[in-house]
Design an enzyme around this catalytic site. Sequence first.
Site, mmCIF file in Angstrom:
data_model
loop_
_atom_site.group_PDB
_atom_site.id
_atom_site.type_symbol
_atom_site.label_atom_id
_atom_site.label_comp_id
_atom_site.label_asym_id
_atom_site.label_seq_id
_atom_site.Cartn_x
_atom_site.Cartn_y
_atom_site.Cartn_z
ATOM 1 C CG ASN A 34 75.810 89.200 -3.752
ATOM 2 O OD1 ASN A 34 76.026 88.509 -4.745
ATOM 3 N ND2 ASN A 34 75.207 88.736 -2.680
ATOM 4 C CG HIS A 45 67.535 98.235 -2.510
ATOM 5 N ND1 HIS A 45 68.337 97.686 -1.548
ATOM 6 C CD2 HIS A 45 67.067 97.197 -3.236
ATOM 7 C CE1 HIS A 45 68.342 96.349 -1.703
ATOM 8 N NE2 HIS A 45 67.577 96.045 -2.718
ATOM 9 C CD GLN A 86 75.979 94.317 -4.685
ATOM 10 O OE1 GLN A 86 76.578 95.345 -4.363
ATOM 11 N NE2 GLN A 86 74.954 93.873 -3.979
ATOM 12 C CB THR A 122 49.566 101.186 -10.612
ATOM 13 O OG1 THR A 122 48.261 100.768 -10.993
ATOM 14 C CG2 THR A 122 49.596 102.696 -10.441
ATOM 15 C CB CYS A 174 69.172 82.729 10.059
ATOM 16 S SG CYS A 174 68.219 81.610 11.082
HETATM 17 N N1 PLP Z 1 71.456 90.403 -7.331
HETATM 18 C C1 PLP Z 1 72.416 90.845 -6.494
HETATM 19 C C2 PLP Z 1 73.850 90.667 -6.881
HETATM 20 C C3 PLP Z 1 72.082 91.451 -5.293
HETATM 21 O O1 PLP Z 1 73.038 91.864 -4.466
HETATM 22 C C4 PLP Z 1 70.710 91.595 -4.979
HETATM 23 C C5 PLP Z 1 70.305 92.187 -3.677
HETATM 24 O O2 PLP Z 1 70.419 91.587 -2.651
HETATM 25 C C6 PLP Z 1 69.738 91.135 -5.876
HETATM 26 C C7 PLP Z 1 70.158 90.542 -7.041
HETATM 27 C C8 PLP Z 1 68.265 91.301 -5.608
HETATM 28 O O3 PLP Z 1 67.913 92.641 -5.781
HETATM 29 P P1 PLP Z 1 66.520 93.252 -5.259
HETATM 30 O O4 PLP Z 1 66.698 93.507 -3.807
HETATM 31 O O5 PLP Z 1 66.356 94.517 -6.042
HETATM 32 O O6 PLP Z 1 65.466 92.271 -5.592
#
Ligand code: PLP
Length: 362
Positions: A147, A197, A175, A233, A317
């Site tokens: 990420n 998202h 990602q 749900t 942070c």
């Molecule tokens: N794994 C990776 C590589 C991510 O970039 C993220 C998001 O920040 C997550 C896991 C966690 O995903 P979620 O926000 O759907 O819990």
Amino acid sequence: MVYLDYNATAPYSPSVVEFIRSELVDCWANPSSEYALGLAGAEVIKSAREKLGETLGVSPKGLIFTSGATESINTVLSFDNLSNHGIKRIISSPLEHSATLDQLKYLAKHGIEIVWIKNDSEGQLDLDSVSQLVQNHSLVTILHANNEIGTIHPIKEITQIVHDKGGLIHIDAVQALGKIPVDLDDLDVDFASFSGHKIGSMKGIGALFVKALKKFSPLLRGGGQERGYRPGTLNAAAIKSFALALKDIDLDKMKALEDLRNSFEIEVRSKLGAQVNGGGAPRLPNTSNIFLEGRSSRDVLMKLSKEKIYVSVGSACSSGSFEPSHVIRGLGFSNERGFSSLRISMGYEIERAHLNGLIGLL
Ligand code: PLP
């Protein structure tokens, strides 16, 4: 506004915007209710699962909707699922997302052996070390794409190594989805985690792929939703938005961002003396992580934010003080490099002019 933080979250995709504007208000029924209103919701979920299966090249049967990738990852790495497969050792990388790292820390405290795959200074994994570390009853959990620096790991090759040694593999494909092809049948992984998202759906929706459902234990216990694999749900509206965001994926448009990204990097290297974190490895086409020596990336972030240009930085942070990114540190670099690194992650609408504007302010 120039939004350059797609790896943190993506704005709603066009079909999701249309859905939120015109249909969301009607999408409130409980999809488990047996009257027509509920059945319509159940139909939404069925077709969303089919769309996800089609996108990922697998049967929808192995796909479970969750609240997001954090939940999916924690489910795979739960004591129940580890014990179902007799897993005694987990093999991972220090460059993983905190959803994995924090759960691994927890498991280590409770007696599970965790061992680490080595990587080079570009973030590329040492496949020989994978081969040495995997034993029968091992689980490898690894990012498909990082990420922060966007490096892509050779999942097919790793899977082959893992399976040849009798182990299992889970990929965090958050990602990768929407940025490069993800064909689960071809990759042959045992588990995979996804988040809506990051591709422009509503938040709080994700998915988990499980190859061997017979050996799967849910994280939660409750109603029979998701065939009992994930009680609670169902959020039909969010699930519908996930399917719509999947429909809006355009991998050709994403691939085209690679040229933009590359010319941006050529320019920041030559004009600003920037170095590219992970620049020597195969990477996601939309991601650039640059090191600006001697500059505080937080100061740069604040300056850009005033101009409505949004990027992210290689530090976070934690407990009231700033910590350098574990990924930049994991490449073997100093804390200073973490404090001076900036992540730019683009979406389809980004054009050269946006990046020129950014360079002018760096
Ligand atoms: N794994 C990776 C590589 C991510 O970039 C993220 C998001 O920040 C997550 C896991 C966690 O995903 P979620 O926000 O759907 O819990």
